[in-house]
Every structure is written in C-alpha cells, then in structure tokens.
Design a protein around this motif. Structure first.
Motif, PDB file in Angstrom:
ATOM      1  N   VAL A 122       0.845  -1.187   0.000  1.00  0.00           N
ATOM      2  CA  VAL A 122       0.000   0.000   0.000  1.00  0.00           C
ATOM      3  C   VAL A 122       0.882   1.239   0.000  1.00  0.00           C
ATOM      4  CG1 VAL A 122      -2.030   1.094   0.995  1.00  0.00           C
ATOM      5  CG2 VAL A 122      -1.578  -1.313   1.518  1.00  0.00           C
ATOM      6  N   ASN A 123       0.703   2.060  -1.018  1.00  0.00           N
ATOM      7  CA  ASN A 123       1.384   3.353  -1.056  1.00  0.00           C
ATOM      8  C   ASN A 123       0.561   4.354  -0.255  1.00  0.00           C
ATOM      9  OD1 ASN A 123       2.968   2.012  -2.870  1.00  0.00           O
ATOM     10  ND2 ASN A 123       2.302   3.158  -4.662  1.00  0.00           N
ATOM     11  N   TRP A 124       1.160   5.505   0.036  1.00  0.00           N
ATOM     12  CA  TRP A 124       0.367   6.594   0.584  1.00  0.00           C
ATOM     13  C   TRP A 124       0.031   7.571  -0.547  1.00  0.00           C
ATOM     14  CZ3 TRP A 124      -2.898   7.446   4.165  1.00  0.00           C
ATOM     15  CH2 TRP A 124      -3.332   8.751   4.432  1.00  0.00           C
ATOM     16  N   PHE A 125      -1.173   8.128  -0.505  1.00  0.00           N
ATOM     17  CA  PHE A 125      -1.628   9.073  -1.523  1.00  0.00           C
ATOM     18  C   PHE A 125      -2.003  10.393  -0.857  1.00  0.00           C
ATOM     19  CE2 PHE A 125      -2.387   4.799  -3.013  1.00  0.00           C
ATOM     20  CZ  PHE A 125      -1.967   4.834  -4.328  1.00  0.00           C
ATOM     21  N   PHE A 126      -1.229  11.421  -1.126  1.00  0.00           N
ATOM     22  CA  PHE A 126      -1.592  12.763  -0.650  1.00  0.00           C
ATOM     23  C   PHE A 126      -2.569  13.388  -1.636  1.00  0.00           C
ATOM     24  CE2 PHE A 126       2.716  12.281   1.111  1.00  0.00           C
ATOM     25  CZ  PHE A 126       2.488  12.635   2.430  1.00  0.00           C
ATOM     26  N   PRO A 127      -3.590  14.120  -1.152  1.00  0.00           N
ATOM     27  CA  PRO A 127      -4.424  14.870  -2.095  1.00  0.00           C
ATOM     28  C   PRO A 127      -3.555  15.915  -2.802  1.00  0.00           C
ATOM     29  CG  PRO A 127      -5.329  14.927   0.152  1.00  0.00           C
ATOM     30  CD  PRO A 127      -3.967  14.329   0.250  1.00  0.00           C
ATOM     31  N   GLY A 128      -3.773  16.072  -4.088  1.00  0.00           N
ATOM     32  CA  GLY A 128      -2.984  17.039  -4.855  1.00  0.00           C
ATOM     33  C   GLY A 128      -3.371  18.481  -4.578  1.00  0.00           C
ATOM     34  N   SER A 129      -4.531  18.702  -3.944  1.00  0.00           N
ATOM     35  CA  SER A 129      -4.954  20.052  -3.563  1.00  0.00           C
ATOM     36  C   SER A 129      -5.908  19.941  -2.375  1.00  0.00           C
ATOM     37  CB  SER A 129      -5.675  20.748  -4.722  1.00  0.00           C
ATOM     38  OG  SER A 129      -7.046  20.368  -4.750  1.00  0.00           O
ATOM     39  N   ASP A 130      -6.398  21.092  -1.922  1.00  0.00           N
ATOM     40  CA  ASP A 130      -7.364  21.080  -0.818  1.00  0.00           C
ATOM     41  C   ASP A 130      -8.802  20.879  -1.288  1.00  0.00           C
ATOM     42  OD1 ASP A 130      -5.517  21.353   1.175  1.00  0.00           O
ATOM     43  OD2 ASP A 130      -5.535  23.552   1.116  1.00  0.00           O
ATOM     44  N   LEU A 131      -9.018  20.774  -2.599  1.00  0.00           N
ATOM     45  CA  LEU A 131     -10.376  20.553  -3.107  1.00  0.00           C
ATOM     46  C   LEU A 131     -10.930  19.234  -2.567  1.00  0.00           C
ATOM     47  CD1 LEU A 131      -9.933  21.476  -6.897  1.00  0.00           C
ATOM     48  CD2 LEU A 131     -11.079  22.835  -5.118  1.00  0.00           C
ATOM     49  N   ILE A 132     -12.209  19.245  -2.221  1.00  0.00           N
ATOM     50  CA  ILE A 132     -12.851  18.027  -1.732  1.00  0.00           C
ATOM     51  C   ILE A 132     -12.680  16.896  -2.755  1.00  0.00           C
ATOM     52  CG2 ILE A 132     -15.057  16.960  -1.063  1.00  0.00           C
ATOM     53  CD1 ILE A 132     -14.387  18.955   0.976  1.00  0.00           C
ATOM     54  N   ALA A 133     -12.839  17.235  -4.030  1.00  0.00           N
ATOM     55  CA  ALA A 133     -12.761  16.202  -5.079  1.00  0.00           C
ATOM     56  C   ALA A 133     -11.390  15.523  -5.090  1.00  0.00           C
ATOM     57  CB  ALA A 133     -13.055  16.817  -6.440  1.00  0.00           C
ATOM     58  N   ASP A 134     -10.344  16.287  -4.790  1.00  0.00           N
ATOM     59  CA  ASP A 134      -9.004  15.704  -4.788  1.00  0.00           C
ATOM     60  C   ASP A 134      -8.739  14.923  -3.496  1.00  0.00           C
ATOM     61  OD1 ASP A 134      -8.598  16.702  -7.292  1.00  0.00           O
ATOM     62  OD2 ASP A 134      -7.551  18.516  -6.613  1.00  0.00           O
ATOM     63  N   LYS A 135      -9.301  15.403  -2.398  1.00  0.00           N
ATOM     64  CA  LYS A 135      -9.190  14.615  -1.153  1.00  0.00           C
ATOM     65  C   LYS A 135      -9.911  13.287  -1.317  1.00  0.00           C
ATOM     66  CE  LYS A 135      -8.555  18.436   2.069  1.00  0.00           C
ATOM     67  NZ  LYS A 135      -9.141  19.274   3.109  1.00  0.00           N
ATOM     68  N   ASP A 136     -11.089  13.328  -1.956  1.00  0.00           N
ATOM     69  CA  ASP A 136     -11.821  12.084  -2.214  1.00  0.00           C
ATOM     70  C   ASP A 136     -11.020  11.159  -3.139  1.00  0.00           C
ATOM     71  OD1 ASP A 136     -13.869  12.988  -0.657  1.00  0.00           O
ATOM     72  OD2 ASP A 136     -15.245  13.444  -2.308  1.00  0.00           O
ATOM     73  N   ALA A 137     -10.337  11.755  -4.102  1.00  0.00           N
ATOM     74  CA  ALA A 137      -9.560  10.938  -5.050  1.00  0.00           C
ATOM     75  C   ALA A 137      -8.423  10.219  -4.323  1.00  0.00           C
ATOM     76  CB  ALA A 137      -9.008  11.811  -6.170  1.00  0.00           C
ATOM     77  N   ALA A 138      -7.769  10.917  -3.390  1.00  0.00           N
ATOM     78  CA  ALA A 138      -6.676  10.282  -2.640  1.00  0.00           C
ATOM     79  C   ALA A 138      -7.213   9.139  -1.781  1.00  0.00           C
ATOM     80  CB  ALA A 138      -5.966  11.326  -1.779  1.00  0.00           C
ATOM     81  N   GLU A 139      -8.358   9.370  -1.152  1.00  0.00           N
ATOM     82  CA  GLU A 139      -8.981   8.303  -0.355  1.00  0.00           C
ATOM     83  C   GLU A 139      -9.378   7.114  -1.248  1.00  0.00           C
ATOM     84  OE1 GLU A 139      -9.407   7.915   2.861  1.00  0.00           O
ATOM     85  OE2 GLU A 139     -10.849   6.249   2.881  1.00  0.00           O
ATOM     86  N   ARG A 140      -9.874   7.436  -2.432  1.00  0.00           N
ATOM     87  CA  ARG A 140     -10.268   6.395  -3.386  1.00  0.00           C
ATOM     88  C   ARG A 140      -9.055   5.554  -3.799  1.00  0.00           C
ATOM     89  NH1 ARG A 140     -13.101   9.880  -6.257  1.00  0.00           N
ATOM     90  NH2 ARG A 140     -11.831  10.020  -8.137  1.00  0.00           N
ATOM     91  N   ALA A 141      -7.939   6.228  -4.028  1.00  0.00           N
ATOM     92  CA  ALA A 141      -6.720   5.508  -4.416  1.00  0.00           C
ATOM     93  C   ALA A 141      -6.297   4.535  -3.316  1.00  0.00           C
ATOM     94  CB  ALA A 141      -5.599   6.505  -4.710  1.00  0.00           C
ATOM     95  N   LEU A 142      -6.402   4.982  -2.070  1.00  0.00           N
ATOM     96  CA  LEU A 142      -6.061   4.105  -0.941  1.00  0.00           C
ATOM     97  C   LEU A 142      -6.982   2.894  -0.886  1.00  0.00           C
ATOM     98  CD1 LEU A 142      -5.409   6.858   1.706  1.00  0.00           C
ATOM     99  CD2 LEU A 142      -3.805   5.013   1.181  1.00  0.00           C
ATOM    100  N   GLN A 143      -8.271   3.138  -1.111  1.00  0.00           N
ATOM    101  CA  GLN A 143      -9.244   2.044  -1.055  1.00  0.00           C
ATOM    102  C   GLN A 143      -9.028   1.057  -2.195  1.00  0.00           C
ATOM    103  OE1 GLN A 143     -11.095   1.255   1.353  1.00  0.00           O
ATOM    104  NE2 GLN A 143     -11.551   3.089   2.528  1.00  0.00           N
ATOM    105  N   PHE A 144      -8.744   1.580  -3.402  1.00  0.00           N
ATOM    106  CA  PHE A 144      -8.526   0.679  -4.545  1.00  0.00           C
ATOM    107  C   PHE A 144      -7.239  -0.125  -4.375  1.00  0.00           C
ATOM    108  CE2 PHE A 144     -11.309   0.747  -8.311  1.00  0.00           C
ATOM    109  CZ  PHE A 144     -12.270   1.657  -7.910  1.00  0.00           C
ATOM    110  N   MET A 145      -6.234   0.442  -3.727  1.00  0.00           N
ATOM    111  CA  MET A 145      -4.973  -0.282  -3.585  1.00  0.00           C
ATOM    112  C   MET A 145      -4.970  -1.157  -2.336  1.00  0.00           C
ATOM    113  SD  MET A 145      -1.111   1.215  -3.826  1.00  0.00           S
ATOM    114  CE  MET A 145       0.137   0.215  -4.639  1.00  0.00           C
ATOM    115  N   GLY A 146      -5.266  -0.547  -1.181  1.00  0.00           N
ATOM    116  CA  GLY A 146      -5.193  -1.291   0.076  1.00  0.00           C
ATOM    117  C   GLY A 146      -6.520  -1.911   0.484  1.00  0.00           C
ATOM    118  N   GLY A 147      -7.604  -1.119   0.351  1.00  0.00           N
ATOM    119  CA  GLY A 147      -8.915  -1.584   0.800  1.00  0.00           C
ATOM    120  C   GLY A 147      -9.422  -2.789   0.027  1.00  0.00           C
TER     121      GLY A 147
END
Ligand code: PNW
Length: 481
Positions: free
Chosen positions: A225-250
């Motif tokens: 599992v890598n770590w994914f930082f959101p690329g910006s403070d936008l909600i959409a980018d925070k959601d994308a980072a969380e999504r990446a974690l779920q697709f890889m680790g979850g």
C-alpha cells in the motif's frame, strides 16, 4: 506535510520483530535442478525483450547453494527474523500432487541454519512464482486455484510448521491481480483478486483448524500500500486520494480486516461503470450467490496480522476517465504524480517520502480497527550498488523513525519491521539494475560474495539499540573490511 519533523529519540517495544527479507525467485537460482518445476517467472524471463538486458533468475544469488552466506549476513544485522519465501514449484513441481523431497530438504536446511544463528523464520508461501503447470490451467483465474493453494499450504504447514511461527500467505496480491501477468483489463483483474482472497482465506482457515493448536503460530498476508496525498485542498481531490487508498489497500484489506466485503467506493465505481459499459453485472463480481459463503464465513477476520509492504507516496487528483476504457486504472477516475521536490531512488516509481508511512499506518489503524501490523517490506534502491550508500541510510533512518512515531505517538500496533532487501538480487523486470540490498552481491564472481554496505551497519546499530539514541549520527557507519 512534506517536511519531516525532528527525529524521535526513543526505543521500540520489547520483543519488537526486526527482520530483513528476500524472495525465492529473486535469490535462489537453481531454477531447474533437483526436481524443481518451472515457475511462471522462469517462463517469462526466457522470452526475449521482457526483462532488462535479458536477465533471468536462473542463478540470481545462488542461495540454493549459498544460503549459509545469507544466514551469516543476517547474523551480522542482529535481526530476530528472516523473511524468505518458499518456491511453490520447488516443493510441488506441478503445483499439486507429487512432492519434491530435495526441495523440502533445502528449506529444512535453511531453517536449521537459521536456528543455529538464533534467527526465526518468517515465511511467505507465495511471492509470485506460480508453478507453470498451474498457469497452464488458468492460474489465478481458475476457480480451483484456492484449493490448489490450500494443498500447497498444508504441505508447508506440515513440513515446516514446527519451526515457523509467522506465515505470510500471499505477497502483494495487488501485483498478482493487476500488474503481474496482466489478466486483462478490468474484469480478469478483479476475478484474480477474488481468487487470491479466497486462496489466502482457505490457507488461514486450514491453519486455524488443523495446525494452530499444536504449532502456535500466526498467519497473515502482505499487502503493498502506497500513501496518496491529495494534490490540492479541493474536496474532489481529497476524495480521489482516499479512493486511491481504497482501490490499492482496501481492495484486499476490507474483505479480510474490515467489513468482509469490498470497499463501498469500489463497489460503487465499478458497478456504475460496468453498467454504463454494457456489462450485465459488476466486473467486481460482488454479491453473487457463489460469493456469499466466503463473504460470511471464510474471509472476514482471516488473518492474525496485517503485513504491510510500503515504499513510497504520490500526489493524487480527481480526473474522470474515458468510459470506453475498461480497466482497473480507469475505474478509479484519478491521476497520481510525484512532487518534483521529493528525492528519487534507483527505481522510477520510488520517491523518498518517509512521512507517508506514518500517515498510512494511521489510516490503516482507523479503517481496520487497529489491527496488529508487521511492516513486511520497506526499502530503497539505487543503481550503483555502492557500499557507501548514504541515500539508503537516510531512507531507513527516516522511515523507521516514522514507524516509531506511529507506535509511540499515534498508538498504532506495529509489532515488527522488515528491511527489503537483505542483498542485491533479481529485481523482476528491472533485472539486476535496481539494487535494494543491505549487502552488495558481486554478480561477476562465481562465488557471488555478499559485502555489507554502510546501511547494513546502520540497521545493525538501530536493531542493537532497539531504536534511536540521541548520540547516533547517521554518518558513523564507515566501510571497513
Ligand atoms: C515489492 N508499489 O513490490 C516486491 O514484494 C519485491 O519482490 C520487490 O523486489 C520490491 O518490491 C522492490 O521492487 C512492490 O506499487 C510492488 O509501490 C509495488 C510497489 C512497491 C513494491
């Protein structure tokens, strides 16, 4: 978030597991001797143009013959454990059926040599070298593969279980399902993932029912599992980072350590896209009748610890993909990249981001109810293999210190740390060009001598101190012979 805080000078818990790791195909060589069957990597590397410079694992570090050199190297590191893997086709040349006694003997001899050195084995059952005979029957896509794996696990628990108290079923099923032999875009990937989870769970339940009472060991799985930082403070980018974690680790952790099912964001995304793409059911294949038994009985809770292989981080932003592109990548609707200020390594995908590991451990603690975790791999490559490897010392110093902060400050239950790798070895498609070793291996000499790098001395000191002493500068590990 990209700057390391000052080091924490403190010690790890007593009985902390300190290990270094290798895998069978990457070190053993002896690919076709003493009755070993071919693995998919033996086949793969015999095709031209696949692996850098036509390299193969046919000799590698020749650990099939030189394992005592490995044990000597481990001894000098002060490790309590050695994580190695068993080659499935070495002990079962056809994957199932006939047992190859010389293969069994090899691992018995290795375990005996470790015992003399007072080092405990931490054994991975599957580190990517599937018997070619099973691949010929569909490999991880065949619905019987979980039963084949269970038979192999039974053999290993029976033969080695008196001495092995930590088992890792699968190394990085994410790689097998997606990156390894590409099982096809967006459908076979999830089918392989499904069968991998079943295989893991069957091996776990077998151990639980038949071996645990007498052998008293633990069985887990190693997820990368890598770590994914959101690329910006936008909600959409925070959601994308969380999504990446779920697709890889979850993807693998949620069935085993969480709700027992795939992460809801995967079910949602893949379900929606599958419908738009004209599939009559989700490519994730969730909620089918045949899947229910494993969801309910087999899979949830099927691990005594969560093994984490962690190397790097990236930045992630939301980016809707083309609906006609049917793939695991496109299902995620995101784009990941690296911050140009991060230090690189010998591998294009590995940027040095020690702060990401602490974030990841906190995320896993929160998502999966604070499970026992063992870092089953962490390490850094270069291409020179130089003995004065200051970059690797920097890497280990800061990553290990972030593990310490996760334990001491954040209350994460990490019970062990494993450095990848004990020595330079066959780095898959990168051949021998990307070197992860604490020990240099001179591949031009038939004796394949292992020589400690400065980082080996650094790690030995950390293990000796069981942590960080304030009077321990990182430039104090000179090359001496
Ligand atoms: C691991 N990532 O794979 C493997 O378990 C080892 O066999 C290998 O030698 C080592 O890494 C170094 O490459 C990884 O996505 C797969 O960041 C994927 C990632 C990291 C490591």
């Amino acid at each position: 978030i990209f700057v390391d805080e000052p080091l924490l000078y403190d010690t790890f818990p007593p009985d902390f597991i300190w290990a270094s790791a290798t895998s069978a195909h990457q070190i053993e060589g002896a690919w076709n001797v003493d009755g070993k069957g071919p693995s998919i990597w033996d086949t793969y590397t015999s095709q031209p143009g696949i692996v850098a410079e036509g390299a193969t694992g046919q000799t590698a570090c020749n650990s099939y013959y030189f394992y005592q050199k490995d044990v000597d190297a481990l001894k000098s590191l002060n490790v309590s454990h050695y994580r190695f893997s068993i080659s499935w086709p070495r002990v079962l040349p056809n994957g199932i059926g006939q047992v190859n006694q010389p293969g069994i003997d090899y691992y018995k001899n290795l375990i005996a040599a470790l015992k003399v050195a007072n080092i405990q084995p931490m054994v991975t059952l599957y580190h990517w070298d599937l018997p070619q005979a099973l691949e010929d029957m569909g490999g991880w896509l065949n619905a019987s593969v979980a039963d084949w794996f269970e038979e192999y696990a039974r053999l290993c628990f029976t033969q080695f279980g008196d001495d092995v108290k930590i088992w890792v079923t699968l190394n990085e099923p994410w790689i097998t399902a997606w990156q390894g032999p590409k099982y096809g875009p967006g459908t076979y990937t999830y089918q392989a993932g499904h069968n991998l989870i079943l295989a893991h769970a069957k091996a776990y339940r077998l151990y639980e029912s038949t071996f645990k009472a007498s052998q008293q060991g633990k069985v887990g799985i190693a997820l990368n599992v890598n770590w994914f930082f959101p690329g910006s403070d936008l909600i959409a980018d925070k959601d994308a980072a969380e999504r990446a974690l779920q697709f890889m680790g979850g993807w693998f952790a949620n069935p085993i350590f969480g709700s027992g099912d795939y992460p809801s964001i995967m079910k949602l995304k893949i379900g929606e896209k599958s419908a738009q793409q004209g599939f009559n059911q989700s490519r994730l294949q969730e909620n089918t009748a045949e899947q229910k038994p494993w969801q309910k009985l087999l899979v949830p809770g099927s691990a005594d610890f969560l093994g984490i292989n962690h190397y790097t981080s990236s930045l992630t932003v939301n980016q809707p993909s083309n609906i006609n592109d049917v793939s695991y990548e496109s299902d995620q609707d995101l784009y990941s990249y690296y911050d140009p200020s991060w230090y690189g390594s010998g591998s294009p995908w590995l940027k040095i981001t020690p702060f990401g590991l602490r974030n990841l451990l906190g995320w896993l603690r929160d998502k999966f109810n604070n499970p026992e975790m063992i870092i089953t791999e962490n390490g850094c490559s270069d291409t020179a293999g130089n003995l004065d490897d200051m970059l690797r010392i920097y890497y280990y110093k800061h990553y290990i210190n972030n593990v310490l902060k996760a334990i001491k400050t954040d209350g994460v239950k990490v019970s062990g740390y494993t450095a990848w790798s004990l020595m330079d070895n066959f780095e898959w498609r990168a051949g021998y060009n990307e070197k992860f070793g604490l020990f240099n291996v001179d591949f031009s000499s038939p004796e394949l001598p292992r020589t400690a790098k400065a980082s080996a001395r650094y790690i030995a000191q950390i293990i000796h101190d069981n942590g960080f002493r304030s009077d321990q500068p990182c430039n104090n590990y000179p090359i001496s012979k």
